[in-house]
Design an enzyme around this catalytic site. Sequence first.
Site, PDB file in Angstrom:
ATOM      1  N   GLU A 171      34.314  15.247  -0.601  1.00  0.00           N
ATOM      2  CA  GLU A 171      34.238  15.781   0.769  1.00  0.00           C
ATOM      3  C   GLU A 171      35.308  16.834   1.005  1.00  0.00           C
ATOM      4  OE1 GLU A 171      34.324  12.626  -0.306  1.00  0.00           O
ATOM      5  OE2 GLU A 171      33.823  11.244   1.305  1.00  0.00           O
ATOM      6  N   CYS A 229      40.037  11.623   3.674  1.00  0.00           N
ATOM      7  CA  CYS A 229      38.957  12.554   4.044  1.00  0.00           C
ATOM      8  C   CYS A 229      38.639  12.450   5.538  1.00  0.00           C
ATOM      9  CB  CYS A 229      37.708  12.280   3.213  1.00  0.00           C
ATOM     10  SG  CYS A 229      37.904  12.778   1.488  1.00  0.00           S
ATOM     11  N   CYS A 267      36.686   8.201   2.456  1.00  0.00           N
ATOM     12  CA  CYS A 267      37.974   7.505   2.443  1.00  0.00           C
ATOM     13  C   CYS A 267      38.830   7.933   3.638  1.00  0.00           C
ATOM     14  CB  CYS A 267      38.715   7.780   1.131  1.00  0.00           C
ATOM     15  SG  CYS A 267      39.584   9.367   1.109  1.00  0.00           S
ATOM     16  N   ILE A 320      37.413  15.315  -8.101  1.00  0.00           N
ATOM     17  CA  ILE A 320      38.134  15.844  -9.259  1.00  0.00           C
ATOM     18  C   ILE A 320      39.351  14.942  -9.485  1.00  0.00           C
ATOM     19  CG2 ILE A 320      39.306  17.844 -10.259  1.00  0.00           C
ATOM     20  CD1 ILE A 320      37.680  19.564  -8.138  1.00  0.00           C
TER      21      ILE A 320
HETATM   22  N1  THU Z   1      36.006   9.436  -3.794  1.00  0.00           N
HETATM   23  C1  THU Z   1      35.390  10.505  -3.190  1.00  0.00           C
HETATM   24  O1  THU Z   1      35.118  11.522  -3.834  1.00  0.00           O
HETATM   25  N2  THU Z   1      35.107  10.399  -1.869  1.00  0.00           N
HETATM   26  C2  THU Z   1      35.399   9.329  -1.086  1.00  0.00           C
HETATM   27  O2  THU Z   1      35.272   9.383   0.130  1.00  0.00           O
HETATM   28  C3  THU Z   1      35.834   8.074  -1.725  1.00  0.00           C
HETATM   29  C4  THU Z   1      36.406   8.233  -3.091  1.00  0.00           C
HETATM   30  C5  THU Z   1      36.335   9.541  -5.218  1.00  0.00           C
HETATM   31  C6  THU Z   1      37.801   9.657  -5.502  1.00  0.00           C
HETATM   32  C7  THU Z   1      37.887   9.101  -6.905  1.00  0.00           C
HETATM   33  O3  THU Z   1      37.649  10.144  -7.821  1.00  0.00           O
HETATM   34  C8  THU Z   1      36.740   8.109  -6.993  1.00  0.00           C
HETATM   35  O4  THU Z   1      35.892   8.381  -5.892  1.00  0.00           O
HETATM   36  C9  THU Z   1      37.187   6.667  -6.949  1.00  0.00           C
HETATM   37  O5  THU Z   1      38.011   6.428  -5.880  1.00  0.00           O
END
Ligand code: THU
Length: 135
Positions: free
Chosen positions: A60, A94, A91, A48
């Site tokens: 996550e 997370c 990331c 989001i």
């Molecule tokens: N993003 C995730 O949802 N999970 C991750 O582990 C890496 C990044 C999303 C965050 C953002 O909305 C987009 O990917 C680009 O970074």
Amino acid sequence: MKISDELRDKMMELAYEAMERAYAPYSGYKVGACVLTKSGKLYQGCNIENAGFTPTVCAERTAIFKAVYDGEYQFDAVAVVGNGDKWGYPCGVCRQVMAEFCNSDFHIFVGDRERRITEISFGELLPNAFGPGAF
Ligand code: THU
């Protein structure tokens, strides 16, 4: 805990379903997640985004926080999938959230837009994690 192929496939399916809920108008990078609690429940999440960028939350964390709100504090596995052509591993933020609620044998299934899958354990993803055991 061993995850059966059937359960892994179900988690992947639910993660791809969750990816469709992504709110990602800035990056266009849609992510979906499905987390498995130790009690056997599945929670879905999506990323989001926010015009302020830093308030953006990953798929996550959305899934884990939904579960924690429901009183679930222990997890066995997560499936995380993105619409990119490479695998998108969780990331750093997370990973730190996982360190709070997951053991080193926590399974992480990662899928790309072609539905190719790879697997890594939390211990491999974040060795020597700083977590609740540090206190
Ligand atoms: N993003 C995730 O949802 N999970 C991750 O582990 C890496 C990044 C999303 C965050 C953002 O909305 C987009 O990917 C680009 O970074």
